[in-house]
Design an enzyme around this catalytic site. Structure first.
Site, mmCIF file in Angstrom:
data_model
loop_
_atom_site.group_PDB
_atom_site.id
_atom_site.type_symbol
_atom_site.label_atom_id
_atom_site.label_comp_id
_atom_site.label_asym_id
_atom_site.label_seq_id
_atom_site.Cartn_x
_atom_site.Cartn_y
_atom_site.Cartn_z
ATOM 1 N N ALA A 38 0.851 -1.204 0.000
ATOM 2 C CA ALA A 38 0.000 0.000 0.000
ATOM 3 C C ALA A 38 0.882 1.248 0.000
ATOM 4 C CB ALA A 38 -0.896 0.002 1.227
ATOM 5 N N THR A 39 0.301 2.363 -0.388
ATOM 6 C CA THR A 39 1.011 3.647 -0.350
ATOM 7 C C THR A 39 0.110 4.689 0.293
ATOM 8 O OG1 THR A 39 0.159 4.231 -2.535
ATOM 9 C CG2 THR A 39 2.338 3.253 -2.489
ATOM 10 N N ILE A 40 0.746 5.668 0.943
ATOM 11 C CA ILE A 40 -0.001 6.889 1.269
ATOM 12 C C ILE A 40 0.035 7.710 -0.014
ATOM 13 C CG2 ILE A 40 2.085 7.839 2.413
ATOM 14 C CD1 ILE A 40 0.238 9.707 4.009
ATOM 15 N N SER A 41 -1.136 8.108 -0.493
ATOM 16 C CA SER A 41 -1.210 8.827 -1.775
ATOM 17 C C SER A 41 -0.476 10.162 -1.683
ATOM 18 C CB SER A 41 -2.668 9.078 -2.160
ATOM 19 O OG SER A 41 -3.355 7.866 -2.292
ATOM 20 N N HIS A 97 -4.610 13.836 -2.395
ATOM 21 C CA HIS A 97 -5.473 14.049 -1.222
ATOM 22 C C HIS A 97 -6.189 15.399 -1.330
ATOM 23 C CE1 HIS A 97 -2.894 11.044 1.289
ATOM 24 N NE2 HIS A 97 -3.979 10.451 0.839
ATOM 25 N N SER A 111 -2.924 4.712 5.445
ATOM 26 C CA SER A 111 -2.246 5.447 6.521
ATOM 27 C C SER A 111 -3.233 6.124 7.477
ATOM 28 C CB SER A 111 -1.356 6.527 5.911
ATOM 29 O OG SER A 111 -2.165 7.507 5.267
ATOM 30 N N HIS A 127 -9.037 -3.579 4.174
ATOM 31 C CA HIS A 127 -9.203 -5.032 4.195
ATOM 32 C C HIS A 127 -8.001 -5.732 4.825
ATOM 33 C CE1 HIS A 127 -7.250 -5.921 0.002
ATOM 34 N NE2 HIS A 127 -6.590 -5.022 0.672
ATOM 35 N N ASP A 183 -14.190 -5.596 3.128
ATOM 36 C CA ASP A 183 -13.937 -5.467 1.693
ATOM 37 C C ASP A 183 -14.692 -4.249 1.167
ATOM 38 O OD1 ASP A 183 -13.693 -5.601 -1.030
ATOM 39 O OD2 ASP A 183 -14.254 -7.708 -1.198
ATOM 40 N N GLY A 184 -13.927 -3.218 0.803
ATOM 41 C CA GLY A 184 -14.525 -1.956 0.382
ATOM 42 C C GLY A 184 -15.346 -2.036 -0.888
HETATM 43 N N1 SAH Z 1 -5.975 6.621 1.219
HETATM 44 C C1 SAH Z 1 -4.828 5.784 1.552
HETATM 45 C C2 SAH Z 1 -4.460 4.969 0.351
HETATM 46 C C3 SAH Z 1 -3.793 3.702 0.696
HETATM 47 S S1 SAH Z 1 -3.383 2.696 -0.747
HETATM 48 C C4 SAH Z 1 -3.680 6.692 1.968
HETATM 49 O O1 SAH Z 1 -3.486 7.721 1.316
HETATM 50 O O2 SAH Z 1 -2.951 6.366 2.915
HETATM 51 C C5 SAH Z 1 -4.882 1.845 -1.032
HETATM 52 C C6 SAH Z 1 -5.401 1.053 0.141
HETATM 53 O O3 SAH Z 1 -6.528 0.303 -0.288
HETATM 54 C C7 SAH Z 1 -4.403 0.061 0.732
HETATM 55 O O4 SAH Z 1 -4.204 0.380 2.062
HETATM 56 C C8 SAH Z 1 -5.111 -1.287 0.559
HETATM 57 O O5 SAH Z 1 -4.872 -2.184 1.642
HETATM 58 C C9 SAH Z 1 -6.559 -0.879 0.475
HETATM 59 N N2 SAH Z 1 -7.428 -1.840 -0.226
HETATM 60 C C10 SAH Z 1 -7.166 -2.513 -1.379
HETATM 61 N N3 SAH Z 1 -8.208 -3.314 -1.711
HETATM 62 C C11 SAH Z 1 -9.159 -3.129 -0.748
HETATM 63 C C12 SAH Z 1 -10.458 -3.673 -0.535
HETATM 64 N N4 SAH Z 1 -10.998 -4.589 -1.375
HETATM 65 N N5 SAH Z 1 -11.156 -3.250 0.541
HETATM 66 C C13 SAH Z 1 -10.623 -2.346 1.410
HETATM 67 N N6 SAH Z 1 -9.396 -1.796 1.265
HETATM 68 C C14 SAH Z 1 -8.670 -2.179 0.197
#
Ligand code: SAH
Length: 252
Positions: free
Chosen positions: A57-60, A65, A100, A132, A165-166
């Site tokens: 994963a990344t912080i965007s 943002h 994050s 998730h 699960d989003g």
């Molecule tokens: N908004 C966050 C972005 C993190 S990267 C930030 O700026 O810190 C995308 C995130 O989506 C990851 O943390 C990953 O674990 C999450 N993700 C991926 N698939 C997912 C799913 N099916 N349900 C929930 N989260 C999910």
């Protein structure tokens, strides 16, 4: 412009985001100044670029943002004046792929103070960060606990982190009928999932990166609006690169 906003402090980063037109509204600026990115990014927090936070994963990047907050603002705030037709109700926000926890915190800072909004029987104003990966859900909570404001938001339940699960959205226990004024999706979807549209309130807005249909590997941000009558419109905004929304990794 997008990549030129790096600074040496949170204030300088925010000033550069404003100068480059990524932050336009003073309320967004104030929210960004309240949340120190150093609590959420493990390295180079004031660089205008994404940073790895582990678990693939990344912080965007800050400019993403900022763009998300600008696009969702009208769904987070009460109508500008009483003659306007928008609802004045406690706002409910879902941040899918909260990672994050940075944007989750910023979105909470964009909600009006609790005393200014009349109850509507659908639960209090809240921002729910959904992950998730349990370790990332915990990371979001831990990062938010680094500031007094963040600890207060968690303690009051105004910000809640959940595991799920989003792609199916999220329904808070005890608030089954409430829905969401704003949904932010922080990872790219193969489609705009029906569950997410169903869970949008009328009116409500979703900001979601979606894979291009041509299979070429591109992605675009889509703004999906549900109006006061429940009519849904979708608008393709601009090209982006997000990590994908996926199945959760199997427990080892
Ligand atoms: N908004 C966050 C972005 C993190 S990267 C930030 O700026 O810190 C995308 C995130 O989506 C990851 O943390 C990953 O674990 C999450 N993700 C991926 N698939 C997912 C799913 N099916 N349900 C929930 N989260 C999910």
């Amino acid at each position: 412009m997008a990549w030129r906003s790096s600074g040496t402090s949170n204030a300088e980063l925010v000033a550069n985001l404003c100068r480059n037109g990524m932050i336009k509204d003073d309320r967004v600026k104030a929210a960004f100044l309240k949340v120190d990115r150093a609590h959420y990014a493990p390295s180079s927090p004031y660089n205008d670029s994404p940073q790895s936070i582990g678990h693939a994963a990344t912080i965007s990047a800050p400019h993403m943002h900022a763009t998300a907050a600008e696009h969702l603002l009208s769904s987070l705030q009460p109508p500008a004046d009483s003659s306007s037709s928008g609802p004045n109700r406690p706002r409910r926000v879902l941040d899918i792929g909260s990672g994050s926890g940075y944007l989750t915190h910023v979105l909470a800072e964009l909600l009006p103070p609790p005393s200014s909004t009349p109850e509507d029987g659908n639960g209090p104003a809240a921002v729910v960060g959904l992950e998730h990966i349990p370790a990332l859900k915990e990371m979001g909570e831990r990062n938010m606990s680094r500031s007094e404001e963040g600890r207060a938001l968690l303690a009051s339940g105004r910000v809640r982190f959940r595991v799920g699960d989003g792609r199916k959205g999220w329904v808070e226990p005890g608030e089954e009928e409430a829905g969401w004024d704003a949904i932010h999706v922080g990872a790219s979807a193969v489609e705009v999932h029906d569950e997410l549209i169903q869970q949008l309130r009328s009116p409500g807005r979703m900001f979601i990166p979606v894979d291009d249909e041509d299979g070429g590997g591109g992605q675009h941000i889509w703004a999906v609006d549900k109006d006061a009558q429940g009519v849904v419109t979708r608008k393709r905004l601009f090209g982006v690169r997000y990590v994908p929304l996926t199945d959760a990794p199997k427990a080892k």
